[in-house]
Each structure stands twice: as structure tokens, then as C-alpha cells.
Design a protein around this motif. Structure first.
Motif, PDB file in Angstrom:
ATOM      1  N   LEU A   1      -4.978  22.760 -23.542  1.00 38.34           N
ATOM      2  CA  LEU A   1      -5.299  22.620 -24.965  1.00 38.34           C
ATOM      3  C   LEU A   1      -4.531  23.599 -25.842  1.00 38.34           C
ATOM      4  CD1 LEU A   1      -9.171  22.122 -24.787  1.00 38.34           C
ATOM      5  CD2 LEU A   1      -7.459  20.414 -25.433  1.00 38.34           C
ATOM      6  N   ASP A   2      -4.440  24.855 -25.406  1.00 42.23           N
ATOM      7  CA  ASP A   2      -3.832  25.900 -26.228  1.00 42.23           C
ATOM      8  C   ASP A   2      -2.303  25.902 -26.197  1.00 42.23           C
ATOM      9  OD1 ASP A   2      -6.443  26.669 -26.736  1.00 42.23           O
ATOM     10  OD2 ASP A   2      -6.381  28.426 -25.421  1.00 42.23           O
ATOM     11  N   GLU A   3      -1.734  25.743 -25.013  1.00 43.00           N
ATOM     12  CA  GLU A   3      -0.274  25.841 -24.877  1.00 43.00           C
ATOM     13  C   GLU A   3       0.409  24.535 -24.482  1.00 43.00           C
ATOM     14  OE1 GLU A   3      -1.913  29.823 -24.674  1.00 43.00           O
ATOM     15  OE2 GLU A   3      -2.133  28.405 -23.044  1.00 43.00           O
TER      16      GLU A   3
ATOM     17  N   VAL B   1     -13.618   8.882  -8.323  1.00 43.22           N
ATOM     18  CA  VAL B   1     -14.605   8.858  -9.406  1.00 43.22           C
ATOM     19  C   VAL B   1     -15.892   9.530  -8.950  1.00 43.22           C
ATOM     20  CG1 VAL B   1     -16.052   7.340 -10.821  1.00 43.22           C
ATOM     21  CG2 VAL B   1     -13.607   6.884 -10.592  1.00 43.22           C
ATOM     22  N   LYS B   2     -16.296   9.286  -7.693  1.00 43.28           N
ATOM     23  CA  LYS B   2     -17.501   9.933  -7.165  1.00 43.28           C
ATOM     24  C   LYS B   2     -17.330  11.450  -7.143  1.00 43.28           C
ATOM     25  CE  LYS B   2     -17.946   7.423  -3.332  1.00 43.28           C
ATOM     26  NZ  LYS B   2     -18.423   6.975  -2.021  1.00 43.28           N
ATOM     27  N   ARG B   3     -16.157  11.911  -6.730  1.00 44.61           N
ATOM     28  CA  ARG B   3     -15.935  13.354  -6.562  1.00 44.61           C
ATOM     29  C   ARG B   3     -15.618  14.070  -7.869  1.00 44.61           C
ATOM     30  NH1 ARG B   3     -12.594  14.189  -0.980  1.00 44.61           N
ATOM     31  NH2 ARG B   3     -13.839  12.775   0.288  1.00 44.61           N
ATOM     32  N   VAL B   4     -14.739  13.486  -8.662  1.00 46.99           N
ATOM     33  CA  VAL B   4     -14.292  14.143  -9.886  1.00 46.99           C
ATOM     34  C   VAL B   4     -15.279  13.889 -11.012  1.00 46.99           C
ATOM     35  CG1 VAL B   4     -12.442  14.296 -11.598  1.00 46.99           C
ATOM     36  CG2 VAL B   4     -11.870  14.028  -9.195  1.00 46.99           C
ATOM     37  N   GLY B   5     -15.888  12.708 -11.005  1.00 44.16           N
ATOM     38  CA  GLY B   5     -16.832  12.359 -12.056  1.00 44.16           C
ATOM     39  C   GLY B   5     -16.116  11.908 -13.311  1.00 44.16           C
ATOM     40  N   LEU B   6     -16.873  11.362 -14.203  1.00 48.66           N
ATOM     41  CA  LEU B   6     -16.280  10.844 -15.440  1.00 48.66           C
ATOM     42  C   LEU B   6     -16.350  11.844 -16.572  1.00 48.66           C
ATOM     43  CD1 LEU B   6     -17.700   7.219 -15.287  1.00 48.66           C
ATOM     44  CD2 LEU B   6     -15.451   8.031 -14.583  1.00 48.66           C
ATOM     45  N   ASP B   7     -17.100  12.934 -16.388  1.00 43.57           N
ATOM     46  CA  ASP B   7     -17.237  13.895 -17.478  1.00 43.57           C
ATOM     47  C   ASP B   7     -16.754  15.293 -17.090  1.00 43.57           C
ATOM     48  OD1 ASP B   7     -19.211  14.429 -15.659  1.00 43.57           O
ATOM     49  OD2 ASP B   7     -20.825  14.592 -17.126  1.00 43.57           O
ATOM     50  N   ALA B   8     -16.059  15.396 -15.969  1.00 41.68           N
ATOM     51  CA  ALA B   8     -15.557  16.695 -15.534  1.00 41.68           C
ATOM     52  C   ALA B   8     -14.462  17.173 -16.487  1.00 41.68           C
ATOM     53  CB  ALA B   8     -14.995  16.578 -14.110  1.00 41.68           C
ATOM     54  N   PRO B   9     -14.315  18.500 -16.613  1.00 38.87           N
ATOM     55  CA  PRO B   9     -13.300  19.038 -17.523  1.00 38.87           C
ATOM     56  C   PRO B   9     -11.891  18.956 -16.946  1.00 38.87           C
ATOM     57  CG  PRO B   9     -14.442  20.827 -16.431  1.00 38.87           C
ATOM     58  CD  PRO B   9     -15.106  19.551 -15.984  1.00 38.87           C
ATOM     59  N   ARG B  10     -11.381  17.759 -16.777  1.00 40.66           N
ATOM     60  CA  ARG B  10     -10.038  17.523 -16.240  1.00 40.66           C
ATOM     61  C   ARG B  10      -9.176  17.019 -17.385  1.00 40.66           C
ATOM     62  NH1 ARG B  10      -9.890  18.994 -10.615  1.00 40.66           N
ATOM     63  NH2 ARG B  10     -11.980  18.687  -9.839  1.00 40.66           N
ATOM     64  N   PRO B  11      -8.238  17.830 -17.866  1.00 40.67           N
ATOM     65  CA  PRO B  11      -7.480  17.460 -19.063  1.00 40.67           C
ATOM     66  C   PRO B  11      -6.713  16.155 -18.954  1.00 40.67           C
ATOM     67  CG  PRO B  11      -6.632  19.499 -18.104  1.00 40.67           C
ATOM     68  CD  PRO B  11      -7.870  19.132 -17.341  1.00 40.67           C
ATOM     69  N   LEU B  12      -6.274  15.778 -17.768  1.00 45.85           N
ATOM     70  CA  LEU B  12      -5.492  14.551 -17.639  1.00 45.85           C
ATOM     71  C   LEU B  12      -6.361  13.305 -17.479  1.00 45.85           C
ATOM     72  CD1 LEU B  12      -2.538  15.777 -15.410  1.00 45.85           C
ATOM     73  CD2 LEU B  12      -2.592  15.466 -17.876  1.00 45.85           C
ATOM     74  N   LEU B  13      -7.676  13.495 -17.426  1.00 42.30           N
ATOM     75  CA  LEU B  13      -8.576  12.356 -17.243  1.00 42.30           C
ATOM     76  C   LEU B  13      -9.544  12.189 -18.409  1.00 42.30           C
ATOM     77  CD1 LEU B  13      -9.533  12.678 -13.459  1.00 42.30           C
ATOM     78  CD2 LEU B  13      -7.722  11.315 -14.490  1.00 42.30           C
ATOM     79  N   VAL B  14      -9.193  12.694 -19.579  1.00 41.21           N
ATOM     80  CA  VAL B  14     -10.101  12.679 -20.719  1.00 41.21           C
ATOM     81  C   VAL B  14     -10.407  11.264 -21.191  1.00 41.21           C
ATOM     82  CG1 VAL B  14     -10.383  13.395 -23.118  1.00 41.21           C
ATOM     83  CG2 VAL B  14      -9.452  14.994 -21.451  1.00 41.21           C
ATOM     84  N   ILE B  15      -9.403  10.417 -21.294  1.00 42.62           N
ATOM     85  CA  ILE B  15      -9.599   9.052 -21.790  1.00 42.62           C
ATOM     86  C   ILE B  15      -9.440   8.083 -20.628  1.00 42.62           C
ATOM     87  CG2 ILE B  15      -8.718   7.292 -23.373  1.00 42.62           C
ATOM     88  CD1 ILE B  15      -7.649   9.665 -25.071  1.00 42.62           C
ATOM     89  N   ASN B  16     -10.449   7.229 -20.413  1.00 45.29           N
ATOM     90  CA  ASN B  16     -10.468   6.220 -19.365  1.00 45.29           C
ATOM     91  C   ASN B  16     -10.082   6.825 -18.007  1.00 45.29           C
ATOM     92  OD1 ASN B  16     -10.420   3.941 -17.772  1.00 45.29           O
ATOM     93  ND2 ASN B  16      -9.313   2.705 -19.270  1.00 45.29           N
ATOM     94  N   PRO B  17     -10.970   7.632 -17.419  1.00 49.32           N
ATOM     95  CA  PRO B  17     -10.648   8.353 -16.184  1.00 49.32           C
ATOM     96  C   PRO B  17     -10.160   7.475 -15.028  1.00 49.32           C
ATOM     97  CG  PRO B  17     -12.718   9.111 -17.090  1.00 49.32           C
ATOM     98  CD  PRO B  17     -12.296   7.936 -17.914  1.00 49.32           C
TER      99      PRO B  17
END
Length: 177
Positions: free
Chosen positions: A51-53, A109-125
Motif C-alpha cells: 500500500l505505501d510503496e 480458498v479454504k486456506r487463504v480465505g476470502l478476507d485475509a490481508p493478501r494484497p494481490l487477492l483483494v478483488i475477486n480472490p
């Protein structure tokens, strides 16, 4: 060639850190995670670096972290999911015992989840994960000596398979006829 006894690569959430810790314990060595190295160096989570850099800055930090770890670390090394994107990193991995841990999208999807803070999976994981894997799977397989599925397996089972594959043929038990 000196360096890590094994290098784990694969997508986010596949279990590189967990399996790496088990392997390190069983081999009597330490485990190092380049994502953790980056967090410690930057003093903030990877999501904040993105987000910052921005992603290009993060990838620069990642290349440097992998370069240092491959030169310094002699235990188990887990790389971030996107580390193989850099041609420099793929070249540095040549000759090292690299294991690609893989899983399918449903497991991800089971492991990472749909709401985890993963910057590359923010939209439509699900779609993003599939796209990332289409891009990265050939790179993971390019650098890997061994591909191990983590689907429906415990981290201990995955570690068992890796350890068996790492043993030189002369130390593996002979098959009974």
C-alpha cells in the motif's frame, strides 16, 4: 554448492512456513522465511509495503532478501509466493534443492480465505488466485526438483514425502522382493 538444505516455493497459503518448520525440526536445522525477513527489515507487514510503496518496491526487497538468504542460510528456506517472478531469483535457485508445494484453487480458498490481508487477492480472490497460478506455475516447476501436493494432506505428511525424496538413494531403505 552451499546454501539451504531445502528451499520451499509455492503459492500463498500452501504451507511453506508450516512445512518448513517441521522439516527444519526433523533435520536439526533452522527455518528461515524471506517474507519474515522483509517484514523485519521494513518494520511493517507486507500488505502495508504494498500500500505505501507499491508492488515494485516490495519485489525489489524480495529479490534482495532471497539473494541474502540463499548466500547465508544453511537450513530450510521458505520463499514468498511471488519470489520466482524475478529472473534473477530463478537463476540463483539453480542447483539448490527446491521443492514446489502445490494446491488447487478450492484448497487455496479454504486456506487463504476470502478476507485475509493478501494484497494481490483483494478483488475477486478466486479469479485472482487462478490468474496468479497461471502465471506462476510454470516458474515454480522451472526451479523445482520436486513437486509435492499439499491437497488433503497434513503438513507432517508433506514433510515426510520431502524428506524421503531428499535422501540419497544409498540411505533409503531397500525394497523387499
Amino acid at each position: 554448492m552451499s546454501g539451504p538444505v531445502v528451499v520451499l516455493v509455492g503459492p500463498m497459503g500452501v504451507g511453506k512456513s508450516t512445512v518448513g518448520a517441521i522439516l527444519a525440526e526433523r533435520l536439526g536445522v533452522t527455518c528461515r522465511d524471506t517474507d519474515q525477513d522483509i517484514v523485519e527489515q521494513a518494520g511493517k507487514p507486507i500488505s502495508e509495503i504494498f500500500l505505501d510503496e507499491g508492488e515494485p518496491h516490495f519485489r525489489e526487497l524480495e529479490r534482495a532478501a532471497v539473494r541474502r538468504a540463499l548466500a547465508e542460510h544453511t537450513g530450510v528456506l521458505a520463499l514468498g509466493g511471488g519470489a520466482v517472478l524475478a529472473e534473477e531469483t530463478r537463476a540463483l535457485l539453480a542447483g539448490h534443492p527446491v521443492v514446489f508445494l502445490e494446491m488447487g484453487v478450492t484448497e487455496a480458498v479454504k486456506r487463504v480465505g476470502l478476507d485475509a490481508p493478501r494484497p494481490l487477492l483483494v478483488i475477486n480472490p478466486r479469479q485472482q488466485w487462478r490468474k496468479l497460478m497461471e502465471e506462476r506455475r510454470p516458474l515454480y516447476t522451472e526451479v523445482a526438483r520436486l513437486v509435492v501436493s499439499t491437497e488433503d494432506r497434513t503438513p507432517d505428511e508433506v514433510a515426510d514425502e520431502i524428506l524421503a525424496a531428499l535422501q540419497p538413494p544409498s540411505t533409503q531403505p531397500e525394497k523387499q522382493q
